[in-house]
Enzyme design. Structure first.
Site, PDB file in Angstrom:
ATOM      1  N   SER A 134      -3.691  -6.658 -23.446  1.00 50.46           N
ATOM      2  CA  SER A 134      -5.147  -6.705 -23.571  1.00 50.46           C
ATOM      3  C   SER A 134      -5.753  -7.186 -22.262  1.00 50.46           C
ATOM      4  O   SER A 134      -5.127  -7.947 -21.515  1.00 50.46           O
ATOM      5  CB  SER A 134      -5.554  -7.665 -24.697  1.00 50.46           C
ATOM      6  OG  SER A 134      -6.947  -7.911 -24.685  1.00 50.46           O
ATOM      7  N   TYR A 148      -5.400 -15.476 -29.509  1.00 51.87           N
ATOM      8  CA  TYR A 148      -5.154 -14.049 -29.301  1.00 51.87           C
ATOM      9  C   TYR A 148      -4.857 -13.773 -27.831  1.00 51.87           C
ATOM     10  O   TYR A 148      -3.909 -13.035 -27.502  1.00 51.87           O
ATOM     11  CB  TYR A 148      -6.368 -13.242 -29.749  1.00 51.87           C
ATOM     12  CG  TYR A 148      -6.303 -11.770 -29.380  1.00 51.87           C
ATOM     13  CD1 TYR A 148      -5.570 -10.877 -30.151  1.00 51.87           C
ATOM     14  CD2 TYR A 148      -6.965 -11.282 -28.253  1.00 51.87           C
ATOM     15  CE1 TYR A 148      -5.492  -9.529 -29.813  1.00 51.87           C
ATOM     16  CE2 TYR A 148      -6.891  -9.939 -27.907  1.00 51.87           C
ATOM     17  CZ  TYR A 148      -6.164  -9.072 -28.684  1.00 51.87           C
ATOM     18  OH  TYR A 148      -6.081  -7.742 -28.339  1.00 51.87           O
TER      19      TYR A 148
END
Length: 233
Positions: A134, A148
């Site tokens: 990400s 996350y």
């Protein structure tokens, strides 16, 4: 799987790919891309269902026994795409251990387990692995995403080390914000549009990059940032 070529001139082997989380918007776009490129496509899901462009393998990738059992019959594989992941939002001071574990169990442990049991067949084919990281692994998220972000940082670190240790082409793609119906005209979408060169990303753009990384040569252990310029600001 092998096929006779037209006019009987020899035999060619159909390349194959396994994509975890194949029913997510990004996972499905990746599956469609490989299918259109004439790959035999396997896709994992946590429940039984059917799709026209890939064979579904129903498995909870957090469960080692289930992963080992479900993947044991795959004796040939050219590409593994570790796409499955979950995203939650919670402030660091409110984050519970269950919240933390739920993200790491899929994003990191699940990736590791699938990779572990498919490495032998990938080594036989000198195959490649693409992990979905990400933008948040390289740049702070939008708030409440530290757990996350850490999980995706682990994905990128695992990618580097696995390339070195396995000798395979292992790379990662780090997407920025992906277009979704529920984001249209949201404050987050407006923020991203105003802080990037080309706004949010379409899953087909990302699928093309996954295919590129899977078939590239000379690229090992890298995380490719694809964020339409967000991290430049």
């Amino acid at each position: 799987m092998s096929f006779i070529t037209p006019k009987g001139k020899g035999v060619f082997k159909l390349k194959s790919v396994l994509i975890t989380g194949a029913y997510s918007p990004l996972g499905h776009a990746i599956a469609e891309k490989f299918f259109k490129e004439n790959y035999l496509v396997y896709g994992t899901s946590t429940r039984e269902r059917e799709d026209g462009c890939f064979k579904t393998i129903c498995v909870d990738i957090r469960d080692e026994k289930a992963v080992k059992e479900k993947l044991k019959d795959i004796d040939s594989l050219d590409v593994l795409v570790n796409n499955a992941g979950i995203f939650t939002v919670n402030a660091p001071e409110a984050l519970t251990l269950d919240d933390f574990d739920s993200v790491f169990d899929v994003n990191v442990k699940g990736m590791m387990l699938v990779t572990k049991y498919l490495l032998p067949v990938l080594k036989k084919s000198n195959g490649s692995i693409v992990n979905i990281s990400s933008m948040n692994s390289l740049h702070p998220g939008f708030g409440g995403t530290s757990h996350y972000d850490a999980s995706k940082g682990a994905v990128s670190a695992y990618t580097r080390s696995l390339a070195r240790e396995s000798g395979l082409r292992v790379n990662a793609l780090a997407p920025g914000l992906i277009k979704r119906k529920d984001l249209i005209k949201s404050d987050l979408a407006k923020h991203y549009e105003s802080h990037s060169i080309a706004g949010m990303l379409d899953v087909k753009q990302l699928a093309d990059s996954v295919f590129f990384l899977a078939n590239s040569s000379g690229i090992y252990g890298q995380t490719l940032l694809q964020d339409n310029g967000y991290c430049l600001y």
